[in-house]
Design a protein around this motif. Structure first.
Motif, PDB file in Angstrom:
ATOM      1  N   PRO A  84      -1.634  -1.956  -1.694  1.00  0.00           N
ATOM      2  CA  PRO A  84      -1.499  -3.072  -2.646  1.00  0.00           C
ATOM      3  C   PRO A  84      -2.548  -4.167  -2.519  1.00  0.00           C
ATOM      4  CG  PRO A  84       0.229  -3.153  -0.962  1.00  0.00           C
ATOM      5  CD  PRO A  84      -0.470  -1.843  -0.793  1.00  0.00           C
ATOM      6  N   LEU A  85      -3.284  -4.218  -1.406  1.00  0.00           N
ATOM      7  CA  LEU A  85      -4.281  -5.282  -1.250  1.00  0.00           C
ATOM      8  C   LEU A  85      -5.693  -4.846  -1.633  1.00  0.00           C
ATOM      9  CD1 LEU A  85      -3.196  -7.096   2.045  1.00  0.00           C
ATOM     10  CD2 LEU A  85      -2.965  -7.873  -0.312  1.00  0.00           C
ATOM     11  N   ASP A  86      -5.880  -3.586  -1.985  1.00  0.00           N
ATOM     12  CA  ASP A  86      -7.209  -3.125  -2.400  1.00  0.00           C
ATOM     13  C   ASP A  86      -7.641  -3.840  -3.676  1.00  0.00           C
ATOM     14  OD1 ASP A  86      -7.086  -1.477  -0.255  1.00  0.00           O
ATOM     15  OD2 ASP A  86      -7.160   0.410  -1.359  1.00  0.00           O
ATOM     16  N   GLY A  87      -8.805  -4.485  -3.612  1.00  0.00           N
ATOM     17  CA  GLY A  87      -9.335  -5.169  -4.786  1.00  0.00           C
ATOM     18  C   GLY A  87      -8.795  -6.571  -5.001  1.00  0.00           C
ATOM     19  N   PHE A  91      -0.276 -10.540   9.204  1.00  0.00           N
ATOM     20  CA  PHE A  91       0.839 -10.298  10.119  1.00  0.00           C
ATOM     21  C   PHE A  91       1.545  -9.016   9.684  1.00  0.00           C
ATOM     22  CE2 PHE A  91       0.100 -14.849  10.022  1.00  0.00           C
ATOM     23  CZ  PHE A  91       0.118 -15.201  11.360  1.00  0.00           C
ATOM     24  N   TYR A  92       1.634  -8.054  10.574  1.00  0.00           N
ATOM     25  CA  TYR A  92       2.237  -6.771  10.203  1.00  0.00           C
ATOM     26  C   TYR A  92       3.418  -6.453  11.119  1.00  0.00           C
ATOM     27  CZ  TYR A  92      -0.753  -5.155  14.040  1.00  0.00           C
ATOM     28  OH  TYR A  92      -1.370  -4.999  15.265  1.00  0.00           O
ATOM     29  N   ASP A  93       4.386  -5.770  10.536  1.00  0.00           N
ATOM     30  CA  ASP A  93       5.558  -5.313  11.276  1.00  0.00           C
ATOM     31  C   ASP A  93       5.817  -3.865  10.887  1.00  0.00           C
ATOM     32  OD1 ASP A  93       7.704  -5.257  12.925  1.00  0.00           O
ATOM     33  OD2 ASP A  93       9.010  -6.511  11.677  1.00  0.00           O
ATOM     34  N   LEU A  94       6.380  -3.089  11.811  1.00  0.00           N
ATOM     35  CA  LEU A  94       6.595  -1.658  11.596  1.00  0.00           C
ATOM     36  C   LEU A  94       8.017  -1.388  11.126  1.00  0.00           C
ATOM     37  CD1 LEU A  94       4.279   0.403  12.135  1.00  0.00           C
ATOM     38  CD2 LEU A  94       4.008  -1.696  13.443  1.00  0.00           C
ATOM     39  N   PHE A 139       1.770 -11.165   4.875  1.00  0.00           N
ATOM     40  CA  PHE A 139       2.839 -10.587   5.685  1.00  0.00           C
ATOM     41  C   PHE A 139       3.074  -9.156   5.208  1.00  0.00           C
ATOM     42  CE2 PHE A 139       3.412 -15.158   5.668  1.00  0.00           C
ATOM     43  CZ  PHE A 139       3.604 -15.451   7.022  1.00  0.00           C
ATOM     44  N   LEU A 140       2.806  -8.204   6.103  1.00  0.00           N
ATOM     45  CA  LEU A 140       2.812  -6.795   5.728  1.00  0.00           C
ATOM     46  C   LEU A 140       3.965  -6.064   6.409  1.00  0.00           C
ATOM     47  CD1 LEU A 140      -0.986  -6.174   6.415  1.00  0.00           C
ATOM     48  CD2 LEU A 140       0.027  -7.023   4.313  1.00  0.00           C
ATOM     49  N   ASN A 164       0.098   5.658   6.999  1.00  0.00           N
ATOM     50  CA  ASN A 164       1.082   4.597   6.770  1.00  0.00           C
ATOM     51  C   ASN A 164       0.925   4.042   5.365  1.00  0.00           C
ATOM     52  OD1 ASN A 164       2.138   3.920   9.735  1.00  0.00           O
ATOM     53  ND2 ASN A 164      -0.082   4.197   9.842  1.00  0.00           N
ATOM     54  N   GLN A 165       2.026   3.520   4.831  1.00  0.00           N
ATOM     55  CA  GLN A 165       2.022   2.738   3.608  1.00  0.00           C
ATOM     56  C   GLN A 165       2.479   1.329   3.978  1.00  0.00           C
ATOM     57  OE1 GLN A 165       3.575   5.200   0.031  1.00  0.00           O
ATOM     58  NE2 GLN A 165       4.745   5.945   1.781  1.00  0.00           N
ATOM     59  N   PHE A 166       2.260   0.363   3.073  1.00  0.00           N
ATOM     60  CA  PHE A 166       2.746  -0.982   3.381  1.00  0.00           C
ATOM     61  C   PHE A 166       3.013  -1.773   2.104  1.00  0.00           C
ATOM     62  CE2 PHE A 166      -1.869  -1.475   3.092  1.00  0.00           C
ATOM     63  CZ  PHE A 166      -2.028  -2.681   2.419  1.00  0.00           C
ATOM     64  N   SER A 167       3.905  -2.736   2.236  1.00  0.00           N
ATOM     65  CA  SER A 167       4.153  -3.722   1.190  1.00  0.00           C
ATOM     66  C   SER A 167       3.688  -5.074   1.713  1.00  0.00           C
ATOM     67  CB  SER A 167       5.643  -3.773   0.831  1.00  0.00           C
ATOM     68  OG  SER A 167       6.413  -4.112   1.973  1.00  0.00           O
ATOM     69  N   VAL A 168       3.523  -6.056   0.830  1.00  0.00           N
ATOM     70  CA  VAL A 168       2.906  -7.317   1.252  1.00  0.00           C
ATOM     71  C   VAL A 168       3.479  -8.498   0.478  1.00  0.00           C
ATOM     72  CG1 VAL A 168       1.009  -7.016  -0.409  1.00  0.00           C
ATOM     73  CG2 VAL A 168       0.690  -8.509   1.575  1.00  0.00           C
ATOM     74  N   THR A 169       3.606  -9.615   1.167  1.00  0.00           N
ATOM     75  CA  THR A 169       3.825 -10.930   0.554  1.00  0.00           C
ATOM     76  C   THR A 169       2.762 -11.858   1.132  1.00  0.00           C
ATOM     77  OG1 THR A 169       5.408 -11.533   2.279  1.00  0.00           O
ATOM     78  CG2 THR A 169       6.295 -10.613   0.242  1.00  0.00           C
TER      79      THR A 169
END
Length: 386
Positions: A265-268, A327-330, A283-284, A302-307
């Motif tokens: 989601p953060l590409d571009g 900041f990332y969490d698993l 925050f990922l 891995n995949q991730f969501s973000v705020t």
């Protein structure tokens, strides 16, 4: 023998009618054409699904232990010089990677985004022009150079032969380098002049980090980082600036290798700073993912969501460290994607269902129309249809 053949003939579930008793109608012909087209469309749709692999998704608890996480990034700062920005990573286990330089490339960019120079991270080699020795005298032609660390030596025989060596020694001590012009190595290398020369330039940073597979953060921030009273701080005094423009474009950010269908989601993503300074935070939530293609090749990724959140600061009052933080969490849940082909028997069953279903429905529809027309015609003949 004839008796056996007659018994088999009596089992015929498809009795034949003499063609002389067939009654062909216009409505029946139209229904036959439409049902044939529908049948062929459904058949080719089923054939396409059979020829292409289907992806099955499963969720399971992630039981992996002791693994590492690879973070690939490509970030551009159009208003932050390469000599200023540094990369740090740390996690909740206490492991820290401060001022990371390995596996990272920096590209100096002009005001138009054109590449001026690409180099591994670092300030550069010193210019040896009668530099100051650790014992206080100047370097003579028959001596080996050993520069002073200005009180930051870990041992008596330690040497700091470049400005970067002195800054690194200060970082390990937890000291800030307030005035680089007072350091002989920095003065000879033109540390402050180099920063002034790069004023107005941008920087593209790309590479990867290899971190523990636990919650943590990595960030891009100005200044050399160090620990002071168990607090992570950056030495900003050396740059003699009150504010930093952290506008940035994230060309790519991925946790692990690429696999078909992944969406980062953060590409571009592009963000422009409107306040003088501040801290930009992402925050990922990282979800472990396993992708297996039809040939059995497995990709661990891995995949991730973000705020996101921005914390501003006034000029000259840096309540928080200026920088771009991730900041990332698993997630404890692992997603498994498995590509597989539909079996031929399943395909054959669906084809039979299509042919039989369309044939039956069209027969019912034709029978309804035929008998309806017949009933209406009969009523019209006796004058009861109104």
């Amino acid at each position: 023998m004839d008796g056996i053949m007659n018994k088999i003939r009596n089992l015929d579930a498809y009795p034949k009618i003499n063609e002389d008793f067939y009654s062909r109608t216009l409505s029946g012909g139209l229904i036959t054409v439409v049902s044939s087209v529908v049948m062929f469309l459904l058949f080719f749709s089923e054939l396409r699904l059979y020829l292409h692999a289907a992806t099955e998704t499963k969720l399971a608890v992630d039981t992996s232990r002791g693994e590492t996480l690879r973070i690939n990034f490509d970030v551009t700062f159009p208003a932050l010089a390469c000599s200023i920005v540094s990369v740090d990573a740390m996690d909740i286990s206490g492991e820290q990677h401060l001022d990371v330089k390995h596996d990272i490339i920096k590209k100096r960019l002009d005001a138009h985004g054109n590449v001026i120079e690409a180099r591994p991270d670092g300030i550069g080699a010193p210019k040896i022009e009668k530099p100051l020795q650790r014992h206080g005298g100047r370097l003579e032609h028959n001596e080996t150079y050993c520069g002073s660390c200005y009180g930051a030596e870990a041992a008596d025989d330690d040497c700091c032969n470049s400005c970067e060596d002195v800054r690194e020694a200060y970082r390990k001590k937890g000291w800030a380098l307030s005035n680089p012009d007072l350091i002989d190595q920095c003065k000879r290398e033109g540390f402050l002049q180099k920063i002034k020369d790069e004023e107005g330039e941008g920087c593209n940073i790309y590479g990867f980090l290899e971190v523990n597979k636990v919650a943590g953060n990595f960030h891009f921030a100005p200044g050399k980082s160090f620990q002071q009273s168990n607090v992570h701080v950056h030495d900003l005094l050396a740059f003699q600036k009150d504010s930093f423009n952290l506008s940035h474009t994230i060309k790519r950010l991925a946790f692990g290798d690429y696999f078909p269908g992944v969406v980062n989601p953060l590409d571009g993503v592009h963000w422009t700073q409107e306040q003088p300074s501040g801290m930009y935070q992402y925050f990922l939530k990282v979800v472990p993912t396993v992708y297996t293609d039809v040939s059995g090749h497995t990709i661990q990724s891995n995949q991730f969501s973000v705020t996101e959140h921005f914390k501003g600061a006034e000029v000259g009052r840096l309540q928080s460290l200026p920088g771009v933080f991730f900041f990332y969490d698993l997630s404890p849940i692992k997603v498994t994607f498995t590509e597989q082909h539909v079996s031929f028997l399943h395909f054959l069953t669906n084809v039979c269902a299509i042919v039989g279903g369309v044939f039956t429905v069209s027969g019912i529809l034709d029978s309804f129309i035929y008998h309806g027309q017949k009933a209406i015609k009969k009523k019209m003949e006796i004058g009861k249809f109104s």
